[in-house]
Design an enzyme around this catalytic site. Structure first.
Site, PDB file in Angstrom:
ATOM      1  N   ARG A 226      10.451  -7.077   7.664  1.00 30.34           N
ATOM      2  CA  ARG A 226       9.762  -5.688   7.387  1.00 30.34           C
ATOM      3  C   ARG A 226      10.290  -4.878   8.774  1.00 30.34           C
ATOM      4  NH1 ARG A 226       3.815  -4.504   7.282  1.00 30.34           N
ATOM      5  NH2 ARG A 226       4.983  -2.424   6.801  1.00 30.34           N
TER       6      ARG A 226
ATOM      7  N   ASP B  91      -4.883 -35.166   8.945  1.00 24.27           N
ATOM      8  CA  ASP B  91      -4.180 -35.413   7.801  1.00 24.27           C
ATOM      9  C   ASP B  91      -3.242 -36.306   7.751  1.00 24.27           C
ATOM     10  OD1 ASP B  91      -2.626 -34.358   5.855  1.00 24.27           O
ATOM     11  OD2 ASP B  91      -0.934 -34.313   7.358  1.00 24.27           O
TER      12      ASP B  91
ATOM     13  N   ASP C 179      -0.473   5.680  11.028  1.00 27.09           N
ATOM     14  CA  ASP C 179       1.333   5.010  11.161  1.00 27.09           C
ATOM     15  C   ASP C 179       2.205   6.127  11.621  1.00 27.09           C
ATOM     16  OD1 ASP C 179       0.865   2.457  12.241  1.00 27.09           O
ATOM     17  OD2 ASP C 179       1.249   1.294   9.571  1.00 27.09           O
TER      18      ASP C 179
ATOM     19  N   LYS D 171       0.785  -1.255  -0.170  1.00 28.10           N
ATOM     20  CA  LYS D 171       0.119  -0.020   0.236  1.00 28.10           C
ATOM     21  C   LYS D 171       0.455   1.488  -0.170  1.00 28.10           C
ATOM     22  CE  LYS D 171      -2.486  -1.258   3.275  1.00 28.10           C
ATOM     23  NZ  LYS D 171      -1.134  -2.071   4.525  1.00 28.10           N
TER      24      LYS D 171
END
EC number: 2.7.1.78
Length: 301
Positions: free
Chosen positions: A126, A165, A35, A15
């Protein structure tokens, strides 16, 4: 008509990058981001220092709307503002819609639909902007809801069920590779998981087995399905009521295959309470579509 562009997407979906590039190519647009205000009002050096409170978030919201109003009233050279937040909260989107309607401005959505596995990869890189995995998962669920994709909330009135599973969960490979299905009948049981399946069956849960194994060969498309079922019932003694497996020739990823199986064959017929799996990508899939999942072992492969 002046625009308020709301970016819609999870953290790490691109974004902010898009907003920077868009503004560079489109003079008259300005970016407003929550932010940035969070970091500014508390004089933090890093965004992850911010501690959320209702009062502080209210201040941030007020600053956003006041800034948007000031910019949009800034003359004919102003074309619009970009609200480059996640905007996954429906109430926040409605607030911007109401705000725009009051002043005669137009709201547009810019959607960033990024696959879960890519979001996780980006989030790990990040640094201080990374969000906890449970927060990312919650936001991804909200994104699915925004896109109109299904989120599982149970199937009331249907028999309650637990999904198991096979490879790495009910079964442990014994001297074979994961694609050497000719020897899948030599697998050994994973005793505690098999016992768990029997316990749930005694408690009235329907046991559904879902495997990413290919169901067979070109010559015999159900060969491995039959071998798997025989092993599950005769060797492991699991009291299953349904077995679902990857179709012959389907080379898609496990999480994609199992999600498709779930919505098509399981969700309409069972009230699924839990899934037991080992592979991380599949575990995350169960959780993000709304099914509680217990992970048997570390399975990041």
């Amino acid at each position: 008509m002046k625009k308020i562009i709301l970016t819609i997407g999870c953290p790490g979906s691109g974004k902010s990058t898009w907003a920077r590039e868009f503004i560079a190519k489109n003079p008259g647009f300005y970016n407003i981001n929550r932010d940035d205000y969070r970091q500014s009002i508390m004089a933090h050096e890093e965004r992850d220092e911010y501690k959320y409170t209702k009062k502080k978030e209210g201040i941030v919201t007020g600053m956003q709307f006041d800034t948007a109003k000031s910019i949009l009233y800034g003359g004919d050279s102003v074309k619009g503002v970009i609200i480059s937040d996640t905007n996954l909260n429906p109430e926040r989107r409605l607030a911007w819609e109401t705000f725009a309607k009051e002043y005669g401005w137009k709201v547009e959505h810019k959607v960033f639909d990024v696959p879960w596995t890519e979001l996780v990869k980006r989030n790990s890189k990040r640094g201080t902007k990374a969000v906890p995995i449970d927060v990312l998962r919650s936001m991804y669920k909200s994104m699915r809801e925004y896109l109109g994709l299904p989120v599982y909330n149970g199937t009331p009135g249907k028999p309650k069920a637990v999904i198991f599973d096979v490879d790495g969960t009910l079964a442990k490979m014994n001297g074979r590779g994961p694609y050497d299905l000719e020897k899948c009948d030599t697998d050994v049981i994973n005793p505690m998981v098999v016992e768990l399946s029997k316990m749930y069956a005694l408690m009235g849960y329907q046991i559904v087995v879902v495997s990413g194994r290919e169901s067979g060969t070109k010559e015999d498309p159900t060969k491995y399905y039959r071998m798997t079922r025989k092993w599950v019932e005769d060797i492991a003694g699991v009291p299953l009521v349904m077995q679902c497996q990857r179709e012959q020739g389907d080379t898609r990823k496990d999480d994609v295959v199992k999600e498709e199986i779930f919505w098509k064959h399981i969700a309409p017929h069972f009230d699924v309470k839990l899934a037991i799996d080992d592979r991380t990508q599949v575990v995350e899939m169960w959780r993000r579509i709304g099914v509680e999942c217990w992970q048997v072992a570390s399975g990041d492969f």
